[in-house]
Design a protein around this motif. Structure first.
Motif, PDB file in Angstrom:
ATOM      1  N   TRP A  83      49.457  44.002  30.322  1.00 57.43           N
ATOM      2  CA  TRP A  83      48.627  44.005  29.114  1.00 57.43           C
ATOM      3  C   TRP A  83      49.442  44.027  27.824  1.00 57.43           C
ATOM      4  CZ3 TRP A  83      43.391  47.064  29.629  1.00 57.43           C
ATOM      5  CH2 TRP A  83      42.593  46.431  30.584  1.00 57.43           C
ATOM      6  N   ALA A  84      50.686  44.413  27.892  1.00 57.60           N
ATOM      7  CA  ALA A  84      51.517  44.369  26.679  1.00 57.60           C
ATOM      8  C   ALA A  84      51.641  42.945  26.160  1.00 57.60           C
ATOM      9  CB  ALA A  84      52.907  44.948  26.970  1.00 57.60           C
ATOM     10  N   ASN A  85      51.488  41.966  27.055  1.00 58.80           N
ATOM     11  CA  ASN A  85      51.623  40.565  26.662  1.00 58.80           C
ATOM     12  C   ASN A  85      50.339  39.989  26.071  1.00 58.80           C
ATOM     13  OD1 ASN A  85      53.658  38.533  26.547  1.00 58.80           O
ATOM     14  ND2 ASN A  85      52.555  37.366  28.116  1.00 58.80           N
ATOM     15  N   SER A  86      49.263  40.767  26.052  1.00 56.85           N
ATOM     16  CA  SER A  86      48.004  40.269  25.484  1.00 56.85           C
ATOM     17  C   SER A  86      48.068  40.169  23.966  1.00 56.85           C
ATOM     18  CB  SER A  86      46.845  41.183  25.897  1.00 56.85           C
ATOM     19  OG  SER A  86      47.042  42.503  25.434  1.00 56.85           O
ATOM     20  N   TYR A  87      49.148  40.694  23.379  1.00 55.53           N
ATOM     21  CA  TYR A  87      49.310  40.655  21.921  1.00 55.53           C
ATOM     22  C   TYR A  87      50.228  39.524  21.470  1.00 55.53           C
ATOM     23  CZ  TYR A  87      47.492  45.467  22.155  1.00 55.53           C
ATOM     24  OH  TYR A  87      46.729  46.588  22.383  1.00 55.53           O
ATOM     25  N   LYS A  88      50.558  38.584  22.365  1.00 54.12           N
ATOM     26  CA  LYS A  88      51.650  37.660  22.046  1.00 54.12           C
ATOM     27  C   LYS A  88      51.264  36.578  21.046  1.00 54.12           C
ATOM     28  CE  LYS A  88      51.436  34.044  25.592  1.00 54.12           C
ATOM     29  NZ  LYS A  88      52.218  33.316  26.584  1.00 54.12           N
ATOM     30  N   ASP A  89      50.005  36.114  21.062  1.00 56.94           N
ATOM     31  CA  ASP A  89      49.599  35.077  20.114  1.00 56.94           C
ATOM     32  C   ASP A  89      48.081  35.068  19.997  1.00 56.94           C
ATOM     33  OD1 ASP A  89      48.505  33.495  22.266  1.00 56.94           O
ATOM     34  OD2 ASP A  89      50.510  32.729  22.659  1.00 56.94           O
ATOM     35  N   ARG A  90      47.570  34.183  19.160  1.00 60.53           N
ATOM     36  CA  ARG A  90      46.137  34.141  18.890  1.00 60.53           C
ATOM     37  C   ARG A  90      45.340  33.395  19.966  1.00 60.53           C
ATOM     38  NH1 ARG A  90      45.457  30.469  13.528  1.00 60.53           N
ATOM     39  NH2 ARG A  90      46.663  32.195  12.675  1.00 60.53           N
ATOM     40  N   GLU A  91      46.027  32.908  20.999  1.00 62.48           N
ATOM     41  CA  GLU A  91      45.335  32.205  22.079  1.00 62.48           C
ATOM     42  C   GLU A  91      44.990  33.118  23.255  1.00 62.48           C
ATOM     43  OE1 GLU A  91      44.292  29.115  21.677  1.00 62.48           O
ATOM     44  OE2 GLU A  91      45.205  29.232  19.685  1.00 62.48           O
ATOM     45  N   THR A  92      45.417  34.359  23.224  1.00 57.90           N
ATOM     46  CA  THR A  92      45.130  35.257  24.339  1.00 57.90           C
ATOM     47  C   THR A  92      43.655  35.646  24.339  1.00 57.90           C
ATOM     48  OG1 THR A  92      45.593  37.278  23.105  1.00 57.90           O
ATOM     49  CG2 THR A  92      47.459  36.184  24.188  1.00 57.90           C
ATOM     50  N   LEU A  93      43.200  36.125  25.480  1.00 56.48           N
ATOM     51  CA  LEU A  93      41.805  36.564  25.586  1.00 56.48           C
ATOM     52  C   LEU A  93      41.540  37.764  24.685  1.00 56.48           C
ATOM     53  CD1 LEU A  93      41.145  36.185  29.421  1.00 56.48           C
ATOM     54  CD2 LEU A  93      40.477  34.648  27.569  1.00 56.48           C
ATOM     55  N   ASN A 119      43.194  42.205  29.158  1.00 59.94           N
ATOM     56  CA  ASN A 119      42.932  43.209  28.124  1.00 59.94           C
ATOM     57  C   ASN A 119      41.916  42.652  27.127  1.00 59.94           C
ATOM     58  OD1 ASN A 119      42.995  45.248  26.248  1.00 59.94           O
ATOM     59  ND2 ASN A 119      45.106  44.881  25.586  1.00 59.94           N
ATOM     60  N   LEU A 120      40.761  43.301  27.029  1.00 60.83           N
ATOM     61  CA  LEU A 120      39.710  42.894  26.097  1.00 60.83           C
ATOM     62  C   LEU A 120      39.383  44.018  25.122  1.00 60.83           C
ATOM     63  CD1 LEU A 120      37.292  40.997  28.531  1.00 60.83           C
ATOM     64  CD2 LEU A 120      39.089  40.047  27.080  1.00 60.83           C
ATOM     65  N   ASN A 121      40.340  44.919  24.925  1.00 59.71           N
ATOM     66  CA  ASN A 121      40.146  46.066  24.032  1.00 59.71           C
ATOM     67  C   ASN A 121      38.982  46.939  24.500  1.00 59.71           C
ATOM     68  OD1 ASN A 121      40.755  47.699  21.812  1.00 59.71           O
ATOM     69  ND2 ASN A 121      39.290  46.628  20.493  1.00 59.71           N
ATOM     70  N   MET A 122      38.828  47.043  25.824  1.00 61.35           N
ATOM     71  CA  MET A 122      37.768  47.865  26.404  1.00 61.35           C
ATOM     72  C   MET A 122      38.330  49.074  27.150  1.00 61.35           C
ATOM     73  SD  MET A 122      35.446  44.671  27.745  1.00 61.35           S
ATOM     74  CE  MET A 122      34.448  45.661  28.843  1.00 61.35           C
ATOM     75  N   ASN A 123      39.653  49.172  27.261  1.00 66.38           N
ATOM     76  CA  ASN A 123      40.307  50.339  27.864  1.00 66.38           C
ATOM     77  C   ASN A 123      39.770  50.632  29.266  1.00 66.38           C
ATOM     78  OD1 ASN A 123      41.586  50.676  25.325  1.00 66.38           O
ATOM     79  ND2 ASN A 123      39.825  51.814  24.587  1.00 66.38           N
ATOM     80  N   ASP A 124      39.675  49.598  30.087  1.00 62.23           N
ATOM     81  CA  ASP A 124      39.006  49.742  31.380  1.00 62.23           C
ATOM     82  C   ASP A 124      39.856  49.221  32.539  1.00 62.23           C
ATOM     83  OD1 ASP A 124      38.900  47.081  30.667  1.00 62.23           O
ATOM     84  OD2 ASP A 124      36.800  46.794  31.201  1.00 62.23           O
ATOM     85  N   LEU A 125      41.174  49.311  32.420  1.00 66.53           N
ATOM     86  CA  LEU A 125      42.039  48.781  33.465  1.00 66.53           C
ATOM     87  C   LEU A 125      41.783  49.488  34.797  1.00 66.53           C
ATOM     88  CD1 LEU A 125      44.317  46.895  34.298  1.00 66.53           C
ATOM     89  CD2 LEU A 125      45.945  48.633  33.544  1.00 66.53           C
ATOM     90  N   TYR A 126      41.600  48.700  35.838  1.00 65.16           N
ATOM     91  CA  TYR A 126      41.324  49.182  37.194  1.00 65.16           C
ATOM     92  C   TYR A 126      42.664  49.412  37.887  1.00 65.16           C
ATOM     93  CZ  TYR A 126      38.708  49.130  41.687  1.00 65.16           C
ATOM     94  OH  TYR A 126      38.125  49.435  42.887  1.00 65.16           O
ATOM     95  N   GLN A 127      42.931  50.663  38.290  1.00 63.05           N
ATOM     96  CA  GLN A 127      44.246  51.011  38.827  1.00 63.05           C
ATOM     97  C   GLN A 127      44.099  52.024  39.950  1.00 63.05           C
ATOM     98  OE1 GLN A 127      46.842  52.820  35.942  1.00 63.05           O
ATOM     99  NE2 GLN A 127      48.543  53.073  37.380  1.00 63.05           N
ATOM    100  N   GLU A 128      44.931  51.881  40.955  1.00 58.78           N
ATOM    101  CA  GLU A 128      44.981  52.891  42.014  1.00 58.78           C
ATOM    102  C   GLU A 128      45.740  54.116  41.527  1.00 58.78           C
ATOM    103  OE1 GLU A 128      45.599  51.758  46.168  1.00 58.78           O
ATOM    104  OE2 GLU A 128      45.941  49.698  45.463  1.00 58.78           O
ATOM    105  N   ALA A 129      45.401  55.279  42.093  1.00 56.26           N
ATOM    106  CA  ALA A 129      46.160  56.485  41.791  1.00 56.26           C
ATOM    107  C   ALA A 129      47.621  56.274  42.185  1.00 56.26           C
ATOM    108  CB  ALA A 129      45.575  57.675  42.542  1.00 56.26           C
TER     109      ALA A 129
END
Length: 918
Positions: free
Chosen positions: A46-56, A165-175
């Motif tokens: 998700w750190a790469n979701s800030y790379k340019d204006r074409e990201t989701l 990353n859609l700025n929803m803070n909802d990443l699905y992750q295993e413990a």
């Protein structure tokens, strides 16, 4: 059956503040806990979701009317740059997923069987973005708040669950078990939701077991405080105002004990609550008001704020569900706990707080609402407009209003509905069993469904069916209630398309004398109850479940002409089920000929819209010394499962002055079809309207009326409007038919946001007469000022040819600002208008037009000037520079050539402010 093993993430990281870059060496031991053999592995990056204006992420922020990232500078953005990546110490092929630059696909060299593991080693750099985009990143004070900053394996549960990353803070992750060494400059402090094992100079050693969602706060000042309770430690920078530490700790202890009573013990030793994340999910009605204006005590505000934040972490840190697809249970559980906590410890607190007791306020029904009454009230606000969405709609497809508020409220109300219906402690027992069996495991709401249904004999298929999976709305009414001897025969009618349990009450002096749950009412159902000390019947008296309409829930057993007496109320209010209400309120308008218009508006429109609404507004013009006024009626018919959203039928009329001592009357009949948007996140809307407008104008004494003074026009219009924050588009096609003329009109408007603070606008208008036997220019196309013969534009002085009101500008027809030799066209007009942004609200406008009049050659008009666009369509000024007339600025009385836009229309101002929320 595979026994799940914990993934492990080891990180060695170093923050370089001079470049805002984190250098990372990361090792991931990934276990295949699925039943499938895997040939690919996916990492969320998700750190790469800030790379340019074409990201989701960028596109999502635009959808949310946030243009800060789209127009950001390159140095403000972030990225993740992979230097190398290996699996089991062998180089592998990897790539970004097409269209999702924040997800990495790794091609395995050999299949990974169920239960086996692999080791992924990677080194990469993360450029930290500016925190103004999402709240996470580098702040304006050169501090860092990091979330979703490292590579995290995606979850495979029957399939890969990939989410950008859609700025929803909802990443699905295993413990996951974490072991982190993080080097930072020595003038910074690092605080996080991991356990700090030790610190050596500038290196922090952090450990975490069965953790998700790792948050790091790197600040020049340590700002988090520990509150030690009997169960766990609360670490937070959401600190109380004017509350002593002992009392604050006791408040937190009470909240944790309450949650534990419902869910059981929390598996971790601490809960980390950061202010940035908490502010993204505030309590509606508490956190948005400035401290000086807040009607609530500091203890109440901080208690509920922290309870909501703690319960959210308590649940989401341990119940590992896909919050993008299967969010209703975790959201509903948080809301339900907050409602139950408020009811137990703050039952007397009103929705308006201490304002409820103010003189002039306490008489209103909304002042009598308890704090928990907001949940069914706000749900009903959305449901009446058919803005609600099902609880199984993917979270990224929900409108912001539904994602943040309505669906959470409906989920919580649904659980309260279940509690009331099945009674006893079954629901609480089910919560606890579900939590204890599934904490720190991948799970879903289906597991809760199995547990709950196994503990009751009552049918809950309606809840896990229509209530959860559709947006069907509950609406029952008491059709009839007849007293027969010592019994009452009651007919309950289902007015909508969901069959759910309904609670029937017998009421006397607002006290419950009788209560019974009725099931199986799919159309109508007749029941008989004993007559036993009550004089009113009510459905859903305690507001246990959310309803589309609760005004039809009442039936008086007393013999009356009307079931509910009439009540007049000053200003609109929420509906009182005991009365049929009408509202009255002052109405103040202004035009140059009537002067200040003071009236009294009588209407039936409460705070939540009704399908049928009417308004009658008798008024008096101070300057004209005459009676004026207007009336409007409207009926809205809503459609489900149709391309049509609603049809509005309306009749209205008005009487005002259009010139000194000359009045006009309008009488309009119309129908408007509003088409359904592709989704509630789509900002576009389209309408097809038809109307018959009748105008009758007074004429000066001794003057004969002409076709310009009494006429009827049939209008057919299609409008499409997409007010996108970057590329706004609007077009309309209109036809008009009258006895002496007919027209065809087309208009296109396009707006382009060219930078963070500048924009450009382009408009094309084309209108032609299909036939025209009128004389004069009353019905002609206007170049610099529309004649507005339909009386639909809000001119202050519509007949003025000089003075300040003649300079009012409303963009219509030709859209010119300068007055040229040819001002009207009685054959056709084509006009091009543009406005180019220079700096913030400073723009340059250029206009070009072709006008054709009978017997004349085509007239070419042009102009340019400076536009001060302070608030678009609300407050603007136009200063002409050059036109067909020559240099405008050299002409005498230049100030009279300046045009202005001004509106005090509250609806226009509200729509401008609210965009992006609904």
């Amino acid at each position: 059956m595979i026994v799940a093993q914990q993934n492990t993430i080891s990180i060695k990281a170093s923050l370089k503040t001079e470049k805002d870059v984190v250098d990372i060496l990361q090792k991931i031991i990934f276990y295949n806990n699925s039943d499938s053999t895997l040939t690919k592995i996916y990492l969320h990056n998700w750190a790469n979701s800030y790379k340019d204006r074409e990201t989701l992420l960028s596109k999502r922020l635009i959808d949310d009317y946030n243009k800060s990232f789209y127009f950001s500078k390159e140095e403000e953005r972030g990225y993740s740059k992979i230097i190398n990546l290996s699996v089991d110490y062998k180089t592998v092929l990897y790539k970004e997923v097409y269209g999702q630059s924040d997800i990495i696909e790794i091609q395995l060299t050999k299949p990974l069987k169920s239960g086996d593991s692999i080791t992924i080693n990677t080194s990469y750099n993360v450029k930290i973005p500016d925190a103004k985009f999402t709240g996470y990143g580098k702040s304006s004070t050169n501090n860092y708040h990091l979330r979703f900053w490292h590579l995290i394996p995606a979850v495979h549960n029957k399939k890969w669950h990939l989410m950008s990353n859609l700025n929803m803070n909802d990443l699905y992750q295993e413990a996951t078990n974490y072991d982190i060494e993080f080097r930072i400059p020595q003038n910074y402090f690092l605080e996080s939701n991991l356990k700090e094992i030790k610190k050596e100079k500038d290196i922090y050693y952090l450990l975490g077991k069965n953790k998700t969602d790792i948050i790091l706060d790197i600040n020049k000042n340590a700002k988090f405080k520990d509150f030690k309770t009997k169960q766990i430690t609360i670490k937070t920078d959401v600190l109380p105002d004017n509350i002593q530490n002992k009392l604050a700790t006791e408040v937190l202890q009470r909240g944790l004990s309450f949650i534990e009573e419902y869910l059981g013990k929390y598996p971790h030793q601490d809960i980390f609550i950061d202010k940035i994340t908490q502010r993204k999910d505030p309590i509606l009605g508490i956190n948005k008001l400035p401290k000086a204006l807040s009607p609530f005590s500091e203890v109440f505000k901080w208690d509920l704020t922290m309870f909501k934040a703690i319960s959210k972490k308590y649940i989401e840190n341990t119940l590992l569900v896909n919050k993008r697809k299967d969010y209703w249970l975790v959201d509903g559980l948080q809301t339900y706990l907050l409602m139950e906590y408020t009811q137990k410890f703050y039952p007397e607190v009103k929705l308006l707080g201490k304002i409820s007791n103010f003189w002039g306020i306490r008489a209103f029904n909304f002042a009598k609402l308890n704090f928990n009454d907001k949940y069914p009230f706000i749900y009903q606000f959305s449901a009446r407009k058919f803005f609600d969405q099902s609880l199984t709609t993917s979270a990224d497809s929900l409108s912001n209003f539904n994602r943040k508020i309505i669906n959470r409220y409906k989920s919580g109300l649904g659980l309260r509905y279940i509690k009331g219906f099945i009674e006893g402690g079954v629901l609480q027992e089910s919560f606890k069993e579900y939590y204890q069996k599934n904490k720190l495991k991948i799970s879903s709401s289906k597991s809760f469904e199995k547990i709950l249904t196994s503990k009751t004999d009552k049918d809950l298929s309606w809840f896990f069916g229509d209530y959860i999976t559709t947006n069907k709305k509950i609406d029952y009414k008491i059709a009839t209630a007849d007293v027969k001897n010592d019994s009452i025969v009651i007919v309950i009618k289902n007015k909508r398309n969901i069959t759910a349990p309904v609670a029937l009450y017998g009421i006397k002096d607002k006290k419950i004398k009788f209560k019974k749950w009725i099931t199986g009412v799919d159309s109508t159902k007749t029941i008989k109850v004993p007559k036993n000390g009550f004089d009113r019947l009510s459905l859903n008296y305690e507001n246990i479940y959310p309803e589309y309409n609760n005004l039809n829930n009442w039936k008086s057993l007393k013999k009356r002409i009307f079931n509910k007496p009439l009540q007049l109320k000053f200003f609109k209010d929420i509906e009182d089920p005991y009365y049929t209400q009408l509202y009255y309120e002052p109405d103040i308008k202004y035009n140059y000929y009537d002067g200040l218009i003071i009236g009294a508006k009588l209407h039936n429109k409460p705070i939540i819209d009704r399908n049928f609404e009417f308004t009658i507004t008798p008024s008096y013009g101070i300057k004209s010394k005459s009676i004026t006024g207007s009336f409007h009626t409207r009926y809205s018919q809503y459609f489900e499962d149709s391309s049509i959203y609603r049809i509005v039928y309306g009749i209205g009329g008005s009487n005002l002055h259009y010139a000194p001592d000359l009045a006009y009357n309008t009488f309009n009949q119309g129908i408007t079809v509003q088409f359904r948007r592709k989704s509630l996140r789509d900002v576009g809307s389209s309408f097809l309207s038809a109307g018959l407008i009748n105008i009758n104008k007074e004429v000066p004494v001794g003057t004969l009326k002409t076709e310009q003074d009494a006429y009827s026009i049939f209008n057919l219009k299609y409008t499409y409007n997409r007010p996108d924050i970057i590329n706004g588009l609007r077009f309309r096609v209109t036809t008009e038919f009258a006895s002496d003329f007919s027209k065809l009109i087309g208009e296109i408007r396009y707006r382009k946001q060219t930078s963070l603070n500048t924009r450009s606008e382009f408009r094309i208008f084309a209108g032609t007469f299909l036939n025209n036997s009128t004389s004069g220019d009353y019905f002609s196309f206007g170049l610099d000022r529309a004649n507005d013969y339909l009386f639909q534009l809000n001119y202050f002085g519509r007949s003025e040819n000089s003075g300040i009101f003649s300079q009012q500008f409303i963009l219509a027809e030709g859209g010119f600002k300068s007055i040229l030799p040819t001002r009207f066209a009685n054959e056709y007009m084509i006009s091009f208008n543009s406005s180019i942004g220079i700096w913030k609200w400073l723009e340059i406008y250029n206009d070009l037009a072709f006008l054709k009049n009978r017997g004349d050659k085509v007239f070419l008009g042009y102009e340019n000037g400076v536009r001060f666009n302070f608030v678009p369509n609300i407050l603007e000024f136009y200063f002409p520079i050059y036109s067909t007339n020559g240099w405008e600025i050299n002409q005498p009385n230049y100030s009279k050539n300046i045009r202005f836009v001004f509106t005090a229309n509250l609806s226009a101002i509200y729509n401008f402010v609210r965009r992006g929320f609904l």
